[in-house]
Design a protein around this motif. Structure first.
Motif: not given
Ligand SMILES: CC(C)(COP(=O)(O)OP(=O)(O)OC[C@H]1O[C@@H](n2cnc3c(N)ncnc32)[C@H](O)[C@@H]1OP(=O)(O)O)[C@@H](O)C(=O)NCCC(=O)NCCS
Lengths: 194, 82
Positions: B1-6, B9, B55, B74, B78, B81
């Motif tokens: 999962m990308e940082q921006n997506e996290v 959310k 998550f 964030v 990351l 995960k």
């Protein structure tokens, strides 16, 4: 130095109306024996928020002596709500219910602190109201309250401290605000720092 | 999962707990959850639980205690995960 902490919870805050029914919240905040007490209580909402406020008050008192991980369930509140323990430290506790407000006060020494709760006037800043209430109870006269920058703390500032004419007073204090209520506790001994 | 997506959310999770919605304009990785968003400590517990659910991770008390900013949340997600 004698340490004090306090916490108010507005029981009519809609955000907490159902929280006592959410097992994961209760499990995150309460140790096993407290969970059983909440589950078996005739007023689980009041008990949960009394326990929560007690833990917050104890955290505020103890975190002044050094960095402390705030894990609510590690603060264990006695069944009679008269003490709260964290590891080997035991603090005195009192929990009062004023209408729809729970107020918990925790302290580290035998002598109880002074404390108070007041309803917040609409539109008034809660931080300012809590400070004004405490200063008024201590007699006013040149007293101010400030929080010094504390890098690494949750909001960048340390606990509130009392000053008289700009000089720090050796008297521990605690402030709290939630919803329509503000509260305070202060050590009742009051010897000034030289 | 990308940082921006996290990050997106996380902001969605925080939104209902922030009393003043204007605090969310200009939200960044450096935004302090307590100081800037004025989230109180009961709501912090809710936020930790929502992050766990969203998550699929477990957040220990020690890890939760390290999360002061949106960026801390964030990074924690990351890292957990990965
Ligand atoms: C101290 C703390 C528990 C206060 O809780 P709160 O519900 O947000 O706020 P309250 O109204 O009860 O108390 C706020 C007052 O506490 C006082 N305070 C702040 N940090 C303090 C500290 N480290 N020790 C003692 N008192 C403190 C301040 O005077 C503040 O009032 P002010 O902002 O008007 O000056 C919270 O700020 C904090 O640091 N939490 C630690 C992180 C945490 O909650 N972790 C759990 C994650 S699940």
């Amino acid at each position: 130095m004698r340490r004090v902490g306090n916490d108010v919870v507005d029981l009519e805050d809609p955000a907490i109306a159902q929280t006592h029914l959410r097992e994961r919240f209760v499990a995150r905040v309460c140790c096993e024996s407290e969970r059983a007490r909440v589950a078996g209580s005739s007023d689980p909402k009041l008990l949960l928020w009394s326990l929560f406020a007690a833990k917050e008050a104890a955290f505020k008192a103890l975190s002044k002596s050094g960095p402390l991980v705030f894990a609510h369930r590690r603060f264990v509140v006695a069944e009679d709500l008269r003490s709260v323990s964290y590891l080997k430290q035991v603090l005195w506790l009192r929990v009062d219910v004023h209408g729809s407000c729970v107020h918990a006060v925790a302290w580290t020494d035998d002598e109880p602190p002074i404390f108070g709760v007041e309803k917040l006037e609409p539109g008034v800043d809660a931080s300012a109201a809590a400070r004004a209430l405490l200063i008024q109870r201590l007699g006013g006269g040149g007293l101010t309250i400030a929080r010094e920058p504390q890098p690494g703390s949750w909001n960048g500032y340390g606990p509130p401290k009392l000053f008289r004419d700009g000089v720090e007073v050796n008297l521990d204090i605690s402030l709290s605000h939630d919803g329509r209520f503000v509260g305070f506790a202060a050590d009742s001994s009051g010897a000034e720092k030289r | 999962m990308e940082q921006n997506e996290v990050m997106g959310k996380v902001v969605d999770i925080l939104r209902p707990f922030v009393k003043n919605p204007s605090a969310l304009t200009g939200i960044s990785m450096d935004t302090s959850i307590l100081k800037d968003l004025k989230v109180n400590s009961a709501r912090l517990v809710d936020i930790v639980l929502e992050i766990e659910d969203a998550f699929g991770i477990a957040v220990t008390d020690e890890a939760a205690d390290q999360v002061k900013t949106v960026g801390d949340a964030v990074s924690l997600i990351l890292k957990t995960k990965a």
